[in-house]
Scaffold this motif. Structure first.
Motif, short mmCIF file in Angstrom:
data_model
loop_
_atom_site.label_atom_id
_atom_site.label_comp_id
_atom_site.label_asym_id
_atom_site.label_seq_id
_atom_site.Cartn_x
_atom_site.Cartn_y
_atom_site.Cartn_z
N LEU A 27 -12.30 6.33 -36.56
CA LEU A 27 -12.20 7.78 -36.45
C LEU A 27 -13.53 8.37 -36.90
O LEU A 27 -13.97 8.15 -38.03
N ASP A 28 -14.19 9.09 -36.00
CA ASP A 28 -15.47 9.73 -36.33
C ASP A 28 -15.32 11.24 -36.17
O ASP A 28 -14.83 11.69 -35.13
N THR A 29 -15.73 11.98 -37.16
CA THR A 29 -15.64 13.43 -37.09
C THR A 29 -16.96 14.04 -37.52
O THR A 29 -17.61 13.55 -38.44
N GLU A 30 -17.38 15.09 -36.81
CA GLU A 30 -18.58 15.80 -37.23
C GLU A 30 -18.34 17.30 -37.09
O GLU A 30 -17.63 17.73 -36.17
N VAL B 91 -26.60 8.39 -35.90
CA VAL B 91 -26.87 7.49 -34.78
C VAL B 91 -25.68 6.57 -34.50
O VAL B 91 -25.78 5.65 -33.68
N ARG B 92 -24.58 6.83 -35.17
CA ARG B 92 -23.36 6.05 -34.99
C ARG B 92 -22.96 6.00 -33.52
O ARG B 92 -22.97 7.01 -32.83
N TYR B 111 -28.03 3.09 -25.25
CA TYR B 111 -26.88 3.93 -24.92
C TYR B 111 -26.79 5.08 -25.92
O TYR B 111 -26.76 4.86 -27.13
N LEU B 112 -26.78 6.32 -25.39
CA LEU B 112 -26.71 7.51 -26.24
C LEU B 112 -25.30 8.10 -26.12
O LEU B 112 -24.95 8.66 -25.08
N PRO B 113 -24.47 7.97 -27.16
CA PRO B 113 -23.04 8.30 -27.01
C PRO B 113 -22.76 9.78 -26.78
O PRO B 113 -21.80 10.11 -26.09
#
Lengths: 417, 263
Positions: A27-30, B91-92, B111-113
């Motif tokens: 889970l990634d949140t920004e 950069v994740r 690859y740029l998410p």
């Protein structure tokens, strides 16, 4: 559809069976705080001189057995000045399965096609989220069925796009807007299926040595609407429009994108040929549907010098030429334009970068200047600066003319959770 | 950028003594060692590992990078690798696909998410810092025998082991180095230390290898590498964990579709 449902069910079944064996999720949140200042007087009353907004993007990704995954990515922005810029969107919500060399994606997703830096001429699957930024790089989630068949250095893709997303426009209180209010809830369509028209696309992409290429065919609803004069009232100066109404014609597009990478040089090209339905407006008469066909292209290079002045800094030089057969009727405003830019990268611990450029209209002399810079503050915070200037904009540049007073500087603080 | 595939470990090693005896010049001796070391590590197939970099400036301030690495051994050419970045968080999700080649530049795609964009990038930036660290791109790329010429210097004790000391010179003129001096232990042909000399022929950096383990009863990998920049006082510690070999990876796990799917 039956078969797809079957594959989907099989995929989920396989997934749940092996869930204990190999399950992975993240889970990634920004969230971001964005502030814009507009130093020039507004071109239209009701527009504000500053703009403050917050946005949130979250992505949940779950994977079973390496080959099956679900991605859910909601986005929201609240803008204190412009109601139309406050919006939510499901950027992604899809299931994906990999069956040896075939990848199947079902749901709402984002796809990028193309090579050039300034203008993404070929990229057409997703609608532009135009209230986010004028650079056209923010996209709305697009419902799709997508097949990708990988054959070594080449892959074949097929898309079915069952639902159309309309382009959002800034509201009356916002800067960077059209000269009149846009009737966003009352768009016109060439197809009687309107938003339910089934669009499709096929694409071949791959690489051979130093060459990367993509060749694609798209048939469906144009992403960029024609804005028609609407709500016409009689004034002492004659009839005048008080609003703009979007018209989405049908579009066929054949496109080519290519990049040749040699040493420190990247040579880039994007070209399209389109056939498109437009409404021709003649005062006092009903609009006429016409078919137009035209070509457009953009191409250039990026050259990078690494480790300049015995430091870790890299300097890149970019040049791209933009051409559109329609001349003044080009709906992106780039009919005979030259883009020159430089990219700096410090390669430091804070990843300091800067991209500064100018687009010059070689016919009219209008100039658009853009500076983007960013650096990390710590392992989970980033600060970005954006400067956009509209300089010497000619009244015949109908796309940029309404923005002539909208120079702005923007600071954005992004926190990654 | 096949980070730490066997070849990356600069495992230049000595052939068996008869072969050494055949080699006439120091150059031939050095090359023979490099070739033998490369051959000794053949057959690893594919590998996966998690890497953590701790970057330190001269005041001791630290910042952390985390990435996951997948590598595939390729017969007759350089290795393929896929690196997925996890830290820093901005950069994740970024991922880097590299096809390294014995001759000429590697092929690299990034690859740029945020944009869902796969971008071919120029790969001739050899001497630039990798992720702001003291490791240059060329330090972590696949170490093919053909990318250097060699010269055997001497054999001398190194800690509890005995080491061959070999100089090697980059073939690529874009390299940031004029030469590297490496210490290879004579028992298992593992790199123990490398001194890097910059374009002005000054001693720039020293890399040391620590805590070797053997995998599949054959392939030696260090758990930790320390790179110290002698000119700036900065340093980077690179540690490896969760090493896994022979995961059944193949070419289709190293194409543009896998790059865009990588998590």
């Amino acid at each position: 559809m039956h078969r797809i449902a079957h594959i989907l069910a099989t995929g989920l079944l396989v997934a749940s069976h092996s869930a204990a064996a190999e399950f992975y999720q993240q889970l990634d949140t920004e969230w971001s705080l964005e502030a814009r200042a507009f130093p020039d007087n507004a071109a239209f009353a009701s527009q504000s001189d500053g703009q403050l907004s917050v946005s949130l993007l979250s992505e949940w990704y779950a994977e079973w057995n390496r080959d099956f995954s679900v991605t859910i990515a909601p986005f929201a922005r609240f803008d204190a000045q412009d109601d139309e810029r406050s919006h939510i969107d499901l950027r992604e919500f899809y299931w994906q399965g990999v069956f040896d060399r075939v990848e199947l994606r079902l749901g709402i997703s984002k796809v990028f096609w193309g090579k050039t830096e300034l203008l993404h001429l070929v990229d057409i699957i997703n609608q532009t989220d135009a209230v986010e930024n004028i650079d056209g790089e923010d996209k709305l989630g697009q419902p799709m069925v997508r097949l990708n068949w990988a054959l070594g250095g080449v892959s074949l893709q097929a898309y079915a796009l069952p639902y159309f997303r309309e382009r959002p426009f800034a509201g009356e209180d916002g800067r960077l807007r059209a000269p009149l209010p846009v009737l966003q809830d009352d768009a016109l369509y060439q197809s009687s299926d309107e938003q339910s028209h089934l669009d499709y696309a096929v694409r071949v992409q791959g690489y051979a040595g130093a060459l990367d290429y993509g060749l694609a065919w798209f048939s469906g609803t144009a992403r960029n609407p024609q804005l028609l004069a609407a709500n016409i009232v009689n004034t002492p100066d004659g009839p005048q429009a008080t609003a703009l109404q979007p018209f989405y014609g049908l579009l066929d597009q054949l496109s080519l994108d290519a990049q040749y990478t040699v040493g420190s040089w990247l040579l880039k090209l994007e070209a399209v040929w389109r056939e498109q339905g437009l409404l021709a407006q003649v005062p006092g008469q009903a609009p006429q549907l016409i078919e137009v066909d035209y070509g457009a292209a953009t191409g250039g290079f990026e050259y990078t010098r690494y480790g300049v002045f015995e430091s870790a800094w890299d300097i890149g030089y970019l040049a791209e030429y933009l051409w559109d057969e329609r001349n003044d009727a080009a709906d992106n405003g780039f009919q005979n334009d030259l883009f020159l830019a430089t990219r700096l990268a410090a390669n430091d611990v804070l990843d300091t970068t800067l991209l500064a450029g100018v687009v010059m209209d070689l016919d009219r002399g209008s100039r658009f200047i853009s500076v983007e810079a960013s650096r990390r503050l710590d392992g989970s915070t980033k600060l970005s600066l954006e400067l956009r200037l509209f300089n010497n904009i000619d009244a015949r540049d109908t796309l940029f003319y309404p923005l002539r007073q909208d120079d702005y500087i923007q600071l954005e603080l992004t926190r990654y959770l | 950028m096949t980070l730490l595939t066997p070849k990356t470990l600069l495992v230049t090693a000595l052939t068996a003594l008869p072969l050494l005896a055949q080699a006439q010049t120091p150059e031939e001796q050095g090359l023979a060692i490099a070739v033998e070391a490369d051959q000794r590590d053949e057959g690893w197939g594919d590998s996966e590992s998690t890497m953590t970099m701790v970057l330190r400036n001269k005041h001791g301030q630290e910042s952390v990078r985390e990435m996951r690495n997948r590598s595939l051994e390729v017969d007759g050419d350089g290795d393929k690798s896929l690196i997925i970045f996890d830290q820093p968080k901005d950069v994740r999700g970024t991922a880097l696909l590299t096809f390294s080649h014995k001759d000429g530049n590697d092929d690299q795609w990034l690859y740029l998410p945020a944009l869902k964009r796969v971008k071919r990038i120029a790969s001739n930036n050899k001497s630039g810092p990798f992720m702001g660290s003291e490791f240059a791109y060329e330090d972590i790329s696949s170490q093919e025998v053909e990318k250097y010429t060699y010269k055997f210097l001497r054999e001398e004790p190194c800690g509890e082991l005995s080491c061959f000391v070999i100089e090697r010179y980059p073939v690529d003129e874009k390299s940031g180095y004029t030469k590297q001096i490496s210490w290879i232990d004579s028992s298992e042909y593992r790199a123990q230390k490398i001194d890097f000399y910059d374009r002005k022929k000054s001693h720039l950096k020293t890399l040391t290898f620590h805590d070797y383990s053997q995998y599949l009863d054959k392939h030696w990998r260090p758990a930790r590498m320390e790179m110290v920049n002698l000119q700036t006082g900065k340093s980077t510690t690179l540690t490896f964990s969760d090493y896994a070999f022979q995961n059944g990876l193949s070419d289709k796990d190293f194409d543009q579709a896998s790059l865009a799917r990588a998590r």
